[in-house]
Design a protein around this motif. Structure first.
Motif, PDB file in Angstrom:
ATOM      1  N   GLU A   6      19.126  37.392  82.069  1.00 51.94           N
ATOM      2  CA  GLU A   6      20.264  38.326  82.046  1.00 51.94           C
ATOM      3  C   GLU A   6      20.228  39.198  80.793  1.00 51.94           C
ATOM      4  OE1 GLU A   6      23.583  35.643  84.422  1.00 51.94           O
ATOM      5  OE2 GLU A   6      23.407  35.475  82.253  1.00 51.94           O
ATOM      6  N   SER A   7      19.867  38.601  79.679  1.00 48.65           N
ATOM      7  CA  SER A   7      19.786  39.357  78.424  1.00 48.65           C
ATOM      8  C   SER A   7      18.697  40.418  78.482  1.00 48.65           C
ATOM      9  CB  SER A   7      19.527  38.416  77.247  1.00 48.65           C
ATOM     10  OG  SER A   7      20.605  37.525  77.088  1.00 48.65           O
ATOM     11  N   ARG A   8      17.534  40.064  79.024  1.00 50.58           N
ATOM     12  CA  ARG A   8      16.434  41.034  79.165  1.00 50.58           C
ATOM     13  C   ARG A   8      16.860  42.186  80.059  1.00 50.58           C
ATOM     14  NH1 ARG A   8      13.135  36.375  79.311  1.00 50.58           N
ATOM     15  NH2 ARG A   8      13.332  36.333  81.563  1.00 50.58           N
ATOM     16  N   GLU A   9      17.460  41.869  81.197  1.00 50.02           N
ATOM     17  CA  GLU A   9      17.898  42.914  82.123  1.00 50.02           C
ATOM     18  C   GLU A   9      18.946  43.811  81.476  1.00 50.02           C
ATOM     19  OE1 GLU A   9      19.137  41.206  85.849  1.00 50.02           O
ATOM     20  OE2 GLU A   9      17.259  40.094  86.032  1.00 50.02           O
ATOM     21  N   ILE A  14      20.233  49.169  79.281  1.00 49.16           N
ATOM     22  CA  ILE A  14      20.748  50.037  78.215  1.00 49.16           C
ATOM     23  C   ILE A  14      19.650  50.991  77.742  1.00 49.16           C
ATOM     24  CG2 ILE A  14      21.563  50.103  75.820  1.00 49.16           C
ATOM     25  CD1 ILE A  14      22.937  47.432  76.349  1.00 49.16           C
ATOM     26  N   ALA A  15      18.458  50.461  77.540  1.00 47.42           N
ATOM     27  CA  ALA A  15      17.349  51.275  77.046  1.00 47.42           C
ATOM     28  C   ALA A  15      16.982  52.373  78.043  1.00 47.42           C
ATOM     29  CB  ALA A  15      16.143  50.392  76.750  1.00 47.42           C
ATOM     30  N   TYR A  29      27.703  45.142  71.896  1.00 48.04           N
ATOM     31  CA  TYR A  29      27.905  44.520  73.204  1.00 48.04           C
ATOM     32  C   TYR A  29      28.005  42.998  73.130  1.00 48.04           C
ATOM     33  CZ  TYR A  29      26.393  49.096  74.864  1.00 48.04           C
ATOM     34  OH  TYR A  29      26.275  50.444  75.092  1.00 48.04           O
ATOM     35  N   CYS A  30      27.781  42.430  71.954  1.00 53.81           N
ATOM     36  CA  CYS A  30      27.761  40.975  71.806  1.00 53.81           C
ATOM     37  C   CYS A  30      29.149  40.366  71.949  1.00 53.81           C
ATOM     38  CB  CYS A  30      27.197  40.581  70.450  1.00 53.81           C
ATOM     39  SG  CYS A  30      25.468  40.949  70.308  1.00 53.81           S
ATOM     40  N   GLN A  31      29.168  39.228  72.610  1.00 55.74           N
ATOM     41  CA  GLN A  31      30.406  38.488  72.776  1.00 55.74           C
ATOM     42  C   GLN A  31      30.571  37.431  71.687  1.00 55.74           C
ATOM     43  OE1 GLN A  31      30.158  37.089  76.798  1.00 55.74           O
ATOM     44  NE2 GLN A  31      29.946  39.158  77.602  1.00 55.74           N
ATOM     45  N   ASP A  32      29.443  36.932  71.173  1.00 56.54           N
ATOM     46  CA  ASP A  32      29.472  35.949  70.093  1.00 56.54           C
ATOM     47  C   ASP A  32      28.075  35.861  69.470  1.00 56.54           C
ATOM     48  OD1 ASP A  32      27.933  34.287  71.816  1.00 56.54           O
ATOM     49  OD2 ASP A  32      29.740  33.344  72.605  1.00 56.54           O
ATOM     50  N   PHE A  38      20.391  35.895  71.796  1.00 58.92           N
ATOM     51  CA  PHE A  38      19.730  36.132  73.081  1.00 58.92           C
ATOM     52  C   PHE A  38      19.301  37.598  73.202  1.00 58.92           C
ATOM     53  CE2 PHE A  38      20.867  31.987  74.163  1.00 58.92           C
ATOM     54  CZ  PHE A  38      20.404  31.640  75.423  1.00 58.92           C
ATOM     55  N   LEU A  39      20.171  38.516  72.797  1.00 58.75           N
ATOM     56  CA  LEU A  39      19.833  39.939  72.875  1.00 58.75           C
ATOM     57  C   LEU A  39      18.685  40.277  71.935  1.00 58.75           C
ATOM     58  CD1 LEU A  39      23.346  41.630  73.170  1.00 58.75           C
ATOM     59  CD2 LEU A  39      21.714  41.138  74.988  1.00 58.75           C
TER      60      LEU A  39
END
Length: 80
Positions: A6-9, A14-15, A29-32, A38-39
């Motif tokens: 999910e992080s890769r996608e 975005i890119a 965009y990070c939640q925590d 992961f990003l």
């Protein structure tokens, strides 16, 4: 919970849309903290796979992420 897939996608989407993106903008965009990790790992993996490139800008910690459209499209086809 987050997965690497999910992080890769997410990073790839975005890119593709932005074409170039400030490194620090990704973390808006990070939640925590775990999501940020992961990003970051996804960016490194996509760079290694030639979907993205990372350029250095002027000043400290100024990195720009760029989507590699031709190489990226080839990599998408072989990745799937």
């Amino acid at each position: 919970n987050y997965t690497m897939e999910e992080s890769r996608e997410f990073i790839l989407d975005i890119a593709r849309k932005e074409k170039t993106l400030a490194f620090e903008k990704v973390f808006d965009y990070c939640q925590d903290k775990i999501h940020a990790i992961f990003l970051f790992l996804s960016i490194l993996e996509l760079t290694q796979q030639k979907f993205l490139t990372i350029m250095t800008g002027e000043g400290r910690n100024n990195f720009i992420i760029e989507y590699l459209s031709s190489a990226g499209e080839q990599a998408v086809l072989s990745y799937e």
